[in-house]
Write a protein that holds these residues in place. Structure first.
Motif, PDB file in Angstrom:
ATOM      1  N   PHE A 177      -1.123  -1.194  -4.473  1.00 53.77           N
ATOM      2  CA  PHE A 177      -2.252  -0.199  -4.483  1.00 53.77           C
ATOM      3  C   PHE A 177      -1.742   1.345  -4.263  1.00 53.77           C
ATOM      4  CE2 PHE A 177      -6.062  -2.653  -4.345  1.00 53.77           C
ATOM      5  CZ  PHE A 177      -5.547  -3.772  -3.852  1.00 53.77           C
ATOM      6  N   ILE A 178      -2.266   2.165  -4.916  1.00 56.03           N
ATOM      7  CA  ILE A 178      -1.606   3.746  -4.640  1.00 56.03           C
ATOM      8  C   ILE A 178      -2.805   4.297  -3.992  1.00 56.03           C
ATOM      9  CG2 ILE A 178      -0.878   5.589  -5.862  1.00 56.03           C
ATOM     10  CD1 ILE A 178       0.334   3.866  -8.067  1.00 56.03           C
ATOM     11  N   ALA A 179      -2.548   4.611  -2.757  1.00 48.76           N
ATOM     12  CA  ALA A 179      -3.515   5.292  -2.002  1.00 48.76           C
ATOM     13  C   ALA A 179      -2.807   6.858  -1.344  1.00 48.76           C
ATOM     14  CB  ALA A 179      -3.861   4.487  -0.963  1.00 48.76           C
ATOM     15  N   VAL A 180      -2.217   7.604  -2.475  1.00 51.11           N
ATOM     16  CA  VAL A 180      -1.698   8.862  -2.127  1.00 51.11           C
ATOM     17  C   VAL A 180      -2.677   9.973  -2.322  1.00 51.11           C
ATOM     18  CG1 VAL A 180       0.702   8.241  -2.382  1.00 51.11           C
ATOM     19  CG2 VAL A 180      -0.547   9.088  -4.259  1.00 51.11           C
ATOM     20  N   GLY A 181      -2.577  10.901  -1.898  1.00 46.51           N
ATOM     21  CA  GLY A 181      -3.533  12.260  -1.716  1.00 46.51           C
ATOM     22  C   GLY A 181      -3.650  12.658  -3.187  1.00 46.51           C
ATOM     23  N   THR A 182      -4.891  13.194  -3.595  1.00 46.41           N
ATOM     24  CA  THR A 182      -5.120  13.939  -4.858  1.00 46.41           C
ATOM     25  C   THR A 182      -5.889  15.118  -4.426  1.00 46.41           C
ATOM     26  OG1 THR A 182      -7.382  12.613  -5.139  1.00 46.41           O
ATOM     27  CG2 THR A 182      -5.287  11.845  -6.281  1.00 46.41           C
ATOM     28  N   PRO A 183      -5.126  16.120  -3.835  1.00 47.71           N
ATOM     29  CA  PRO A 183      -5.808  17.468  -3.649  1.00 47.71           C
ATOM     30  C   PRO A 183      -6.340  18.066  -4.580  1.00 47.71           C
ATOM     31  CG  PRO A 183      -3.412  17.519  -3.220  1.00 47.71           C
ATOM     32  CD  PRO A 183      -3.826  16.139  -3.554  1.00 47.71           C
ATOM     33  N   SER A 184      -7.033  19.178  -4.495  1.00 50.11           N
ATOM     34  CA  SER A 184      -7.573  20.063  -5.424  1.00 50.11           C
ATOM     35  C   SER A 184      -6.272  20.675  -5.914  1.00 50.11           C
ATOM     36  CB  SER A 184      -8.613  20.904  -5.169  1.00 50.11           C
ATOM     37  OG  SER A 184      -9.983  20.377  -5.043  1.00 50.11           O
ATOM     38  N   ARG A 185      -6.028  21.052  -7.205  1.00 48.46           N
ATOM     39  CA  ARG A 185      -4.730  21.844  -7.822  1.00 48.46           C
ATOM     40  C   ARG A 185      -5.484  23.119  -7.351  1.00 48.46           C
ATOM     41  NH1 ARG A 185      -3.347  19.675 -13.222  1.00 48.46           N
ATOM     42  NH2 ARG A 185      -4.694  21.446 -14.117  1.00 48.46           N
ATOM     43  N   ARG A 186      -4.177  24.007  -6.845  1.00 40.33           N
ATOM     44  CA  ARG A 186      -4.558  25.140  -6.642  1.00 40.33           C
ATOM     45  C   ARG A 186      -5.148  26.067  -7.671  1.00 40.33           C
ATOM     46  NH1 ARG A 186       0.125  27.563  -3.129  1.00 40.33           N
ATOM     47  NH2 ARG A 186      -0.215  25.514  -2.366  1.00 40.33           N
TER      48      ARG A 186
ATOM     49  N   TYR B 148      -5.702   8.396   5.177  1.00 43.54           N
ATOM     50  CA  TYR B 148      -6.999   7.769   5.554  1.00 43.54           C
ATOM     51  C   TYR B 148      -7.294   6.377   4.715  1.00 43.54           C
ATOM     52  CZ  TYR B 148     -10.992   8.577   8.401  1.00 43.54           C
ATOM     53  OH  TYR B 148     -11.907   8.685   9.174  1.00 43.54           O
ATOM     54  N   VAL B 149      -7.308   6.809   3.548  1.00 41.74           N
ATOM     55  CA  VAL B 149      -7.573   5.475   2.676  1.00 41.74           C
ATOM     56  C   VAL B 149      -6.837   4.457   2.704  1.00 41.74           C
ATOM     57  CG1 VAL B 149      -7.996   4.740   0.050  1.00 41.74           C
ATOM     58  CG2 VAL B 149      -9.178   6.891   1.078  1.00 41.74           C
ATOM     59  N   GLY B 150      -5.353   4.614   2.672  1.00 41.31           N
ATOM     60  CA  GLY B 150      -4.134   3.644   2.525  1.00 41.31           C
ATOM     61  C   GLY B 150      -4.169   2.985   3.875  1.00 41.31           C
TER      62      GLY B 150
ATOM     63  N   MET C  50       0.804  -1.078   0.075  1.00 37.12           N
ATOM     64  CA  MET C  50      -0.106  -0.052   0.003  1.00 37.12           C
ATOM     65  C   MET C  50       1.013   1.231  -0.008  1.00 37.12           C
ATOM     66  SD  MET C  50      -3.381   0.983   0.186  1.00 37.12           S
ATOM     67  CE  MET C  50      -4.061  -0.624   0.811  1.00 37.12           C
ATOM     68  N   ILE C  51       0.800   2.176  -1.034  1.00 33.41           N
ATOM     69  CA  ILE C  51       1.823   3.241  -0.841  1.00 33.41           C
ATOM     70  C   ILE C  51       0.937   4.551  -0.342  1.00 33.41           C
ATOM     71  CG2 ILE C  51       2.826   4.746  -2.379  1.00 33.41           C
ATOM     72  CD1 ILE C  51       3.986   1.950  -2.773  1.00 33.41           C
ATOM     73  N   GLY C  52       1.130   5.024   0.654  1.00 37.56           N
ATOM     74  CA  GLY C  52       0.614   5.820   1.464  1.00 37.56           C
ATOM     75  C   GLY C  52      -0.152   5.422   2.514  1.00 37.56           C
TER      76      GLY C  52
END
Ligand code: UDX
Length: 437
Positions: A81-90, A10-12, A5-7
């Motif tokens: 599994f890639i579970a890193v963040g995907t924040p809203s791009r500024r 929360y989800v990871g 699990m990468i990350g």
């Protein structure tokens, strides 16, 4: 079976602990040294009921481990599994995929054997395909398949959502990779969980569509609440009256101050951008985003109106700061614009939240006073506002409140109190979408 699990966010973290509980051996790769040290010491970076115990049990059984050593975590792995963040791009609302692609590339470089690369983070439609291209470029020698397996868990009930989901969605086009995922989810097959196997793009879109639809339900009932207030209707009866229709369903029809959290605001915004870029703009989702933003921004005005038009010099007790109960998450919480506006308008704010005060401190104006209990926050208050529906607030004795507060105004943005009982106890009670007084 071993998986990676990468990350460890929360989800990871929740997924890793639950997969381990399924009997799979899981290595979680966490790049942040501080977070890694905490995880290794058995301390959770987030508040999620049951998580600490589940992690501890699976670490003790040897099935769950935390590391910064990517190559070691990839040894003999069947799926990553890639579970890193995907924040809203500024600035533009698109999901920021830099962490996802960086993770995919690092994994590709470090792998010594083919494995299935699975995105668990919510990623825009087309990301899986781009990861497949990246893998082919970086490691043409390895035949790694890509899959999309979005996560539908809710904060506060994440473990139950993972262990007993309504469904699992898996986008995968390679037969062997499909078998690997089928193996990982075997315990859910045994309890007859529907598993939707589909292609990559469909799985990716399904995640956004699910969140956007639920967000739309919330935005809809909030508009009906406003209309109910104007027309003398009761929004709870409307919600029940429509929700009993099986085609509509009763869930996600609870009116409130607008949706927040780590998913709905970010995912509706991202879907809006995806649809615009694809040349198929979604006017519905665009409206949901605009309506919800306006609702959150406008909530403070209701409180000010309930206080007679001004809060200057008044003390407002605020109960609940997190975006929903059973979490310490403050992301996009309605409390942020509400409390900032009250302070800006000259109110003194005494706040209490069972879990969120530490997170809140960093985000709210420094003038906010944090209290040790709901009753402490209510002490001497001119008005009391409920922003988050923590169960302990439902049990507050009205007599104690009346004794403790100076004023009589209650603004219940989650409708946790009984309006008649509140009025009977002498309060000027203001709920959402039902008669005030
Ligand atoms: C959501 C989705 O439910 C989950 O499937 C996805 O994986 C992540 O996003 P979460 O953000 O944890 O989960 O919270 P959820 O319980 O869905 O609530 C989202 C927001 O909507 C909260 O701000 C909540 O207060 C609000 N809401 C929800 C309402 O105002 N009324 C409702 O009836 C339901």
């Amino acid at each position: 079976m071993r998986i990676t699990m990468i990350g460890g966010g929360y989800v990871g973290l929740v997924s890793a602990a639950c997969f381990a509980e399924f009997g799979v051996e899981v290595a979680v790769v966490e790049a942040d040294p501080g977070k890694l040290a905490e995880l290794r010491a058995g301390r959770m970076p987030i508040y999620e009921p049951g998580l600490e115990a589940l992690v501890a049990a699976n670490v003790a059984s040897g099935r769950l481990s935390f590391t910064a050593d990517l190559p070691a975590a990839l040894a003999e792995t069947g799926a990553v599994f890639i579970a890193v963040g995907t924040p809203s791009r500024r600035g533009d609302g698109h999901a920021d995929l830099s962490y996802v692609f960086a993770a995919a590339e690092q994994v590709a470089r470090a792998l010594t054997h083919p494995a299935v690369i699975v995105t668990k983070s919510t990623v825009p439609v087309g990301t899986g395909r781009r990861i497949a291209q990246l893998l082919a470029e970086v490691r043409p020698d390895l035949a790694c398949a890509v899959a999309s397996n979005p996560e539908f868990l809710r904060e506060g009930s994440a473990i139950a959502d993972f262990m007993r989901p309504d469904r699992v969605v898996i986008g995968v086009e390679d037969e062997a990779a499909r078998e690997v995922l089928r193996q990982i989810y075997r315990p859910l097959y045994l309890i007859e969980t529907p598993i939707v196997f589909t292609n990559l793009e469909t799985a990716e879109l399904t995640k956004y569509a699910a969140n956007a639809f639920l967000a739309m339900k919330v935005a809809f009932i909030n508009e009906m609440a406003d209309l109910a207030e104007k027309t003398g209707a009761d929004v709870h009866d409307v919600a029940r009256g429509i929700g009993l229709d099986g085609r509509i369903g009763r869930k996600f029809l609870h009116p409130g101050p607008g949706f927040g959290g780590s998913c709905f605001p970010k995912d509706t915004l991202a879907l809006m951008r995806i649809a615009q870029d694809a040349g198929a703009p979604s006017r519905l989702i665009e409206s949901v985003v605009a309506v919800n933003d306006a609702r959150k921004a406008g909530m403070a005005a209701r409180i000010i109106a309930a206080c007679g038009g001004s809060v200057r010099g008044k003390t407002i007790a605020v109960l609940g700061l997190t975006f929903k109960p059973e979490t310490d998450d403050m992301r996009d919480s309605p409390a942020l614009p509400i409390v900032s506006r009250l302070i800006g308008d000259g109110a003194r704010v005494a706040a209490y939240d069972p879990q969120g005060m530490e997170q809140a401190r960093a985000l709210l104006p420094e003038q906010v006073e944090y209290c040790q209990s709901a009753l402490k926050a209510a002490e001497g208050a001119d008005a009391l506002v409920v922003i988050t529906e923590w169960n302990e607030f439902r049990a507050l004795a009205t007599a104690r409140l009346a004794e403790t507060m100076r004023g009589r105004v209650i603004v219940d943005l989650r409708n946790i109190f009984d309006p008649a009982a509140m009025r009977g106890a002498g309060f000027a009670y203001h709920g959402i979408g039902r008669r005030s007084g």
